[in-house]
Design a protein around this motif. Structure first.
Motif, PDB file in Angstrom:
ATOM      1  N   SER A  61      -0.026  13.565   1.334  1.00 45.32           N
ATOM      2  CA  SER A  61       0.397  14.358   2.494  1.00 45.32           C
ATOM      3  C   SER A  61       0.651  13.493   3.726  1.00 45.32           C
ATOM      4  CB  SER A  61      -0.663  15.406   2.822  1.00 45.32           C
ATOM      5  OG  SER A  61      -1.826  14.763   3.305  1.00 45.32           O
ATOM      6  N   VAL A  62       0.155  12.270   3.725  1.00 42.09           N
ATOM      7  CA  VAL A  62       0.401  11.423   4.895  1.00 42.09           C
ATOM      8  C   VAL A  62       1.470  10.377   4.615  1.00 42.09           C
ATOM      9  CG1 VAL A  62      -1.908  11.765   5.839  1.00 42.09           C
ATOM     10  CG2 VAL A  62      -1.476   9.784   4.367  1.00 42.09           C
ATOM     11  N   TYR A  63       2.158  10.488   3.478  1.00 47.95           N
ATOM     12  CA  TYR A  63       3.231   9.536   3.224  1.00 47.95           C
ATOM     13  C   TYR A  63       4.407   9.794   4.163  1.00 47.95           C
ATOM     14  CZ  TYR A  63       1.062   7.343  -0.798  1.00 47.95           C
ATOM     15  OH  TYR A  63       0.228   6.616  -1.603  1.00 47.95           O
ATOM     16  N   SER A  64       5.119   8.744   4.499  1.00 49.52           N
ATOM     17  CA  SER A  64       6.266   8.876   5.390  1.00 49.52           C
ATOM     18  C   SER A  64       7.438   9.490   4.619  1.00 49.52           C
ATOM     19  CB  SER A  64       6.654   7.512   5.937  1.00 49.52           C
ATOM     20  OG  SER A  64       7.200   6.713   4.912  1.00 49.52           O
TER      21      SER A  64
ATOM     22  N   GLN B 128       8.811   7.188   2.062  1.00 52.83           N
ATOM     23  CA  GLN B 128       7.943   7.069   0.887  1.00 52.83           C
ATOM     24  C   GLN B 128       8.066   8.283  -0.010  1.00 52.83           C
ATOM     25  OE1 GLN B 128       4.280   6.070   3.218  1.00 52.83           O
ATOM     26  NE2 GLN B 128       3.979   4.578   1.598  1.00 52.83           N
TER      27      GLN B 128
ATOM     28  N   ASP C 165      -2.082  -0.946  -3.793  1.00 52.36           N
ATOM     29  CA  ASP C 165      -3.182  -0.038  -3.462  1.00 52.36           C
ATOM     30  C   ASP C 165      -3.779   0.669  -4.665  1.00 52.36           C
ATOM     31  OD1 ASP C 165      -1.344  -0.536  -1.428  1.00 52.36           O
ATOM     32  OD2 ASP C 165      -1.845   1.276  -0.320  1.00 52.36           O
TER      33      ASP C 165
ATOM     34  N   TYR D  62       2.630 -12.284   6.009  1.00 48.54           N
ATOM     35  CA  TYR D  62       2.411 -11.159   5.112  1.00 48.54           C
ATOM     36  C   TYR D  62       3.422 -10.030   5.281  1.00 48.54           C
ATOM     37  CZ  TYR D  62      -1.654 -12.168   2.306  1.00 48.54           C
ATOM     38  OH  TYR D  62      -2.480 -12.670   1.336  1.00 48.54           O
ATOM     39  N   GLU D  63       4.241 -10.116   6.350  1.00 46.76           N
ATOM     40  CA  GLU D  63       5.200  -9.040   6.582  1.00 46.76           C
ATOM     41  C   GLU D  63       6.052  -8.752   5.344  1.00 46.76           C
ATOM     42  OE1 GLU D  63       4.770 -11.635   8.484  1.00 46.76           O
ATOM     43  OE2 GLU D  63       4.657 -11.084  10.605  1.00 46.76           O
TER      44      GLU D  63
ATOM     45  N   CYS E 212       4.088  -6.923   1.512  1.00 51.96           N
ATOM     46  CA  CYS E 212       3.672  -5.548   1.224  1.00 51.96           C
ATOM     47  C   CYS E 212       4.722  -4.513   1.595  1.00 51.96           C
ATOM     48  CB  CYS E 212       2.353  -5.250   1.928  1.00 51.96           C
ATOM     49  SG  CYS E 212       1.020  -6.238   1.249  1.00 51.96           S
ATOM     50  N   GLY E 213       5.980  -4.921   1.695  1.00 51.19           N
ATOM     51  CA  GLY E 213       7.036  -3.953   1.962  1.00 51.19           C
ATOM     52  C   GLY E 213       7.270  -3.059   0.754  1.00 51.19           C
ATOM     53  N   MET E 214       8.015  -1.982   0.963  1.00 50.62           N
ATOM     54  CA  MET E 214       8.406  -1.155  -0.174  1.00 50.62           C
ATOM     55  C   MET E 214       9.415  -1.931  -1.010  1.00 50.62           C
ATOM     56  SD  MET E 214       8.741   2.568   1.574  1.00 50.62           S
ATOM     57  CE  MET E 214       9.009   3.341  -0.015  1.00 50.62           C
TER      58      MET E 214
ATOM     59  N   ASN F  30       3.695  -2.607   6.864  1.00 49.48           N
ATOM     60  CA  ASN F  30       3.554  -3.570   5.775  1.00 49.48           C
ATOM     61  C   ASN F  30       2.213  -4.291   5.805  1.00 49.48           C
ATOM     62  OD1 ASN F  30       6.105  -2.851   5.071  1.00 49.48           O
ATOM     63  ND2 ASN F  30       7.063  -4.830   5.439  1.00 49.48           N
ATOM     64  N   ILE F  31       1.523  -4.251   6.932  1.00 47.62           N
ATOM     65  CA  ILE F  31       0.200  -4.879   6.959  1.00 47.62           C
ATOM     66  C   ILE F  31      -0.905  -3.879   7.321  1.00 47.62           C
ATOM     67  CG2 ILE F  31       1.055  -7.223   7.418  1.00 47.62           C
ATOM     68  CD1 ILE F  31       0.329  -6.792  10.363  1.00 47.62           C
TER      69      ILE F  31
ATOM     70  N   HIS G 181      -0.656 -11.809  14.130  1.00 40.27           N
ATOM     71  CA  HIS G 181       0.805 -11.672  14.012  1.00 40.27           C
ATOM     72  C   HIS G 181       1.318 -11.315  15.395  1.00 40.27           C
ATOM     73  CE1 HIS G 181       1.128 -11.189   9.530  1.00 40.27           C
ATOM     74  NE2 HIS G 181      -0.146 -10.947   9.698  1.00 40.27           N
TER      75      HIS G 181
ATOM     76  N   VAL H 220       0.337   5.503   7.810  1.00 39.76           N
ATOM     77  CA  VAL H 220       1.587   5.863   7.153  1.00 39.76           C
ATOM     78  C   VAL H 220       2.465   4.619   7.125  1.00 39.76           C
ATOM     79  CG1 VAL H 220       3.709   7.186   7.384  1.00 39.76           C
ATOM     80  CG2 VAL H 220       1.518   8.257   7.895  1.00 39.76           C
TER      81      VAL H 220
END
Lengths: 527, 527
Positions: free
Chosen positions: A24-27, A30, A161, A398-399, A402-404, B254-255, B394, B498
Motif C-alpha cells: 500500500s505504500v508503493y509508489s 512501483q 529487500d 550506491y545511487e 538499488c534503483g529499479m 535508491n538509498i 551523499h 516509498v
C-alpha cells in the motif's frame, strides 16, 4: 514450512505481513511495474532439452583447478534447445533454496521471480525457500518460504529487500558442515546462489563439497554485479550493470561529460589541466571529468608514499616541525610536498585501527581538483592560462545499486532465474545460468549453463591455492574501450555529450540496452 | 536579424548550425521527447480576453513599494477568460525578447517554446530574440533570433542550453541605460524574464524604468526556481521544482529515507543518535538522514564560533600550541573542543580571500557523521548502545537542476510561456505569468498575470530601501510540513519509505505532480 525455532516462525510471519502491508505504500511507478511481465526467451516458453557441449577446462591452471574440484572439473557446459515433450520427470516436486550474496544489484528480485515461476509452471507443488541475509542464512538455517503472495510485491522492483543479502563467506570446514546440515535438514534438491565472482566461486565449492559428501543438493549460480567484471563469452553480462550504467549516465548527463585517463599523479593533473586550458581558449569555461573510483590504486607513486607513511607513523610518529619528512625517500618527499595541505593532513590523520592510512577514505576527486587549481595558478603566472577555474566534486556510489531494474535487467534476470530452475530440474550442478544473444529481442535469447570451473583460475593466498573467477578488467583492445579511445580527444575539447534522460519503462526507448554491451557484442553504436 | 557586430553574427550562425548538428547526438529518450506536445490550458486554446482584478497593494510596506514603483504600483492582476473573438490587434507583429536568469531549472526551454508558439499562432510574423548568457546579454545586446528550426531540438529538454543563463544583475543607472539602449535598438515590444525571486524583482524594476523613461518595451516575468521558494496564492509553484523533487526523490529512494530536524548542534547530534539507538534495538542497523543544505546557517552557536574564529585569524592568528583558544568565549571554546579533529582543521585552514572561514565549504554531513560516531561511542561505553555504526555521506547538488523536465514541468512551462505571450500581446507589463488550479488536468488550469509589486516587500540594504519578492520559507503551519510532522516519528523508527522510481514520460504514472504541491493545494496524499 521448515524453520529452525519458534522465534524464527514468528519472524517469518512478520515478514509476510510486512510484504502485504508494504504494497500500500508503493509508489505509482512501483505499482505499475509489479504487473509488468518480462518476455521469456522462446526456448523457455515451450519444452526443452539439454545439449551437452564438450568437456571443459579452466580459465587458467587447469591441473590446479582439477585438484580443487575433483568431482566437478571438466563437466560440459550445456545449452537448452527446443524439445517435443518435457525431458524432466513430470511428477517430481522440487524442494529448493535461493540466496542473495554480496552488494545489491537491480534485478535480484526478478531472478527469484523467474525461478519461482519456473517451478510453478514445470514442477507445481514444489517448495522454494529463501535464505535470509545472505550466506549466513545458509549457515544458520534462517529461511522464509517464498510463496506467490509473498513474492508478488517484489516483482520488477529494485533492491534485495525480499530476503536481504549479506557478505559472509562459507569458508571453514565447520561452515561447510553447517551448510550440509542445513540443506540436509531442509531436504533440498537444489540451491541457487545469486552473486558476483566470489559468490559464484563459493557456489562451485559448495557444489563440489555436496557432491563429494554425497549430499544430493545441486548448486546453480547466477551472475550478479553492477561492476560488469563478471563476464565471459558464455556469460556476456551480469545483471544490474545495465541499470547502474543508466542511472549513473542520467546523473552524469545532468551535469555533462568528458573523460580522462593517465599514469602518474603529475601526468593526470597535467593532462586535465591541458584540457581545461584548451577548452578555456575555445571559450568553454566548463566541463566534466570522470574519475574511476579505484584510480588511486593505479598510481604506484601514491602507493609507495602511503606505505612509507604507514611505517613512519607506526615507528617514530610525525613531529609537528616536519623533521619526520627527512625519513621519506626523495621521490616520496617530493610527491608529499606537491600535495595540497588538506590532503597532507588527511594522509597523516586518518588511520584505521591497525594504524594504516585509509586509502579508500582519501577523496581522490577533491585531491585532483586541488592539484589542478595549483597547476592552473602556476600556468596563469606564466601566461599559459587566463580562465576561471572552480572545481565541484560529485561522488556517485550506491545511487546506482538499488534503483529499479531497467526493462533489460528485469527481462534478463527473469530469464536467468527461469533458466536456473530448468537446469536444476534437469539434474545439473556446478553451472552458472547463462543467457546470451542479448542484442536480439528477448524472445531470441539463447539459454544454457556454463561450467563454473571453466571460468576459474588459481591464486596463491596465504600460502594456499585458492580458486577464483577472474575479474574481467576493462580490455584496452576491446570494442567499448576502442570506441571510447577513438572519440576521447574530441570529447575532451568539444561539447560532445548525450544526455540520456531518466530510465523509461514504456515508450520507444524502453528496451534499449547499454552501449558497453552493444559494443562488446559487435552491435553498432552511434556516439 | 539584429546583431551588434560581425563577430556576433558569426557566433549566431555557429550556434544555429550546432543546434541542428546536435540533434543527431541526442539520446533516444531525448529524441522521443522532442515531439511531445504539452497540453495547453483550454482558455489558451481559443480566444481569450483579460478580466482585471481590483487594484493591488504589496506583500509588505506598501507605501515604500509605491515610492519605488510609482508607475506600476497598484495595477490590477488579471485573469484570462474565454472570449468570442480575438481581443488583440490581429494585424500586429511583435518584436520581443526572452532571457534566462540565474541557475538552471528543468523546463526553461518549454517556457521559450510556449512563448514562441503563442507568437506563431496569434501574431505570425513576429520576431523573437533570445538574450544570450542571462542579463549580461541584455546589457551587451548579445542576441540570437529564435526560429522554429533553432528551437526545435530543445523542446521538452533539460538545461538552459538554448541561450544559456547568467547571474549578472542589472543594477546601476549605467546598466539600466544599457538595457534601455538594447531594447530601443532592437525596437522591442516586450521582454520576458525567466528567473527566480531576485530576477523577477529585477523584471519589475526594468518594467518600471521603461515605463518611467517612456520606453515602449513591456516586461513580463515567469517564475523559475528548483528551490520552491518563489510562490504565492496566485503563483502556486515555480517551474523546475517538480522535476528536482522527483530526481532527488529517486536518488534518495535508491538509498532509502528517514528525516530529522532540531536546533543546536548537540541537539541535532543527540536526536539522530537517539534514533540510531532506537532502530538498533529494533534490529534496524541502517537508515537514512536527510540534512538540508543550509542547516549550518540555522545553528546560531556555530555562527558565533565562526565569527570569533574569523576575528582571531585576522588579528593574532593561531599558534600551534593552541594558546589562541583562550581567546574564545567559553561557550565557543566548548563547542570547538567538541568538534571532530578534521572539522577543527577545516575551520582553521579553509579561508576565503578576505580571510574568512568558508562556511559553505564545511561538509556538514561529514561533520554530523563524525559527531554521531563520537556520541554513539560514548553511549556504547555507558551501555546505551551496542550496535554497529558506519556513516556514509551523499551530497545531492546540481544533479536535480539539469534533468529533463517531468511531464508536469514540460506542460506547466509551456503554459507559462504561452501566457506570457498573451499578456504581452494584450498590452500588459510588470506582471508575472500565473498558471493555477494545478491539481486538475492541464486543460482545466487557469491562466493570468499577477502584479509583481503585489509580491513585494522592502528590505534595508546598505542604507537603502530595496524591493524584494519575499522568499517563501517552509511554513511550519502549512499542509506539507504538518503532514510530514505527523509521520516523522514513525518514519524515524519504522521502515516507511516509498521508492518513487525514475521519472516516467509515458504510462499510468507519468502525469502525477509532487506531494508538496498536492498538499499545498489541498489535494489528498497517501503517505
Amino acid at each position: 514450512m521448515a524453520v529452525t525455532s519458534q522465534a524464527n516462525a514468528q519472524e517469518v510471519a512478520a515478514v509476510k505481513k510486512d510484504a502485504v502491508r508494504d504494497k500500500s505504500v508503493y509508489s505509482p511507478v512501483q505499482l505499475s511495474r509489479i504487473d509488468h511481465t518480462p518476455t521469456l526467451p522462446a526456448v523457455l516458453q515451450g519444452n526443452f532439452k539439454l545439449n551437452h557441449g564438450p568437456p571443459t577446462t579452466a580459465a587458467g591452471q587447469p591441473e590446479e583447478i582439477q585438484k580443487l574440484f575433483p568431482c566437478l572439473y571438466g563437466q560440459p557446459s550445456v545449452q537448452l534447445v527446443e524439445s517435443d515433450a518435457p525431458t524432466y520427470n513430470v511428477d517430481q516436486k522440487l524442494k529448493v533454496g535461493v540466496v542473495l550474496s554480496g552488494g545489491q544489484a537491480p534485478g535480484g528480485h526478478n531472478v527469484i521471480a523467474g525461478f519461482f515461476d519456473y517451478l510453478q509452471t514445470h514442477a507445481p507443488g514444489s517448495v522454494l525457500y529463501g535464505f535470509k541475509g545472505g550466506p549466513a542464512g545458509i549457515m544458520r538455517n534462517n529461511v522464509v518460504e517464498i510463496t506467490a503472495d509473498f513474492l508478488y510485491p517484489y516483482r520488477n522492483q529494485g533492491g534485495f529487500d525480499i530476503i536481504c543479502s549479506g557478505r559472509d563467506k562459507i569458508e571453514s570446514p565447520e561452515q561447510f558442515q553447517q551448510a550440509v546440515d542445513t540443506v540436509t535438514k531442509l531436504d533440498l534438491d537444489g540451491l541457487v546462489v545469486i552473486g558476483g565472482d566470489d559468490s559464484n566461486t563459493n557456489a562451485a565449492l559448495l557444489g563440489e563439497h555436496f557432491r563429494a559428501k554425497k549430499v544430493r543438493t545441486h548448486v546453480i549460480g547466477c551472475p550478479k554485479t553492477i561492476d560488469g567484471d563478471l563476464k565471459s563469452p558464455e556469460v556476456p553480462i551480469s545483471f544490474g550493470f545495465d541499470t547502474a550504467c543508466k542511472i549513473y549516465a542520467e546523473m552524469i548527463g545532468n551535469i555533462m561529460e568528458v573523460n580522462a585517463q593517465k599514469k602518474t599523479l603529475r601526468q593526470v593533473t597535467n593532462s586535465i589541466a591541458d584540457i581545461v586550458c584548451k577548452r578555456a581558449v575555445a571559450g568553454k569555461q566548463y566541463g566534466v571529468v570522470l574519475i574511476p573510483e579505484g584510480l588511486i590504486d593505479f598510481i604506484p607513486e601514491i602507493q609507495h608514499l602511503i606505505s612509507e607513511l604507514n611505517d613512519i607513523l607506526a615507528s617514530q610518529g610525525c613531529d609537528d616541525h616536519g623533521h619526520w619528512k627527512a625519513t621519506l625517500k626523495p621521490s616520496s618527499r617530493a610527491l608529499f610536498d606537491s600535495l595540497p595541505h588538506s590532503i597532507q593532513e588527511e594522509l597523516l590523520l586518518e588511520r584505521d585501527p591497525h594504524g594504516n592510512v585509509q586509502v579508500s577514505r582519501i577523496e581522490m576527486e577533491k585531491m585532483l581538483i586541488s592539484m589542478i587549481e595549483t597547476e592552473l595558478n602556476a600556468r596563469r603566472h606564466e601566461g599559459g592560462y587566463s580562465g576561471q577555474f572552480k572545481g565541484q566534486a560529485h561522488f556517485f556510489g550506491y545511487e546506482g545499486r538499488c534503483g529499479m531494474p531497467t526493462n533489460f535487467d528485469a527481462t534478463y534476470c527473469y530469464a536467468l532465474g527461469f533458466a536456473a530452475g530448468a537446469l536444476m530440474h534437469l539434474g545439473q550442478t556446478g553451472l552458472i545460468a547463462s543467457v546470451a544473444n542479448l542484442t536480439a529481442p528477448a524472445a531470441e535469447w539463447t539459454v544454457g549453463g556454463t561450467a563454473l570451473t571453466q571460468l576459474m583460475d588459481v591464486e596463491r593466498r596465504k600460502g594456499r591455492n585458492k580458486p577464483v573467477i577472474k575479474k574481467a578488467m576493462v580490455e584496452l583492445g576491446g570494442a567499448p574501450f576502442k570506441k571510447f579511445a577513438s572519440v576521447r580527444d574530441v570529447w575532451a575539447v568539444e561539447d560532445s555529450y548525450v544526455s540520456p534522460g531518466p530510465i523509461q519503462f514504456a515508450g520507444p526507448t524502453a528496451d534499449e540496452t547499454n552501449f558497453t554491451l552493444k559494443l562488446e557484442l559487435g552491435a553498432s553504436v552511434n556516439l
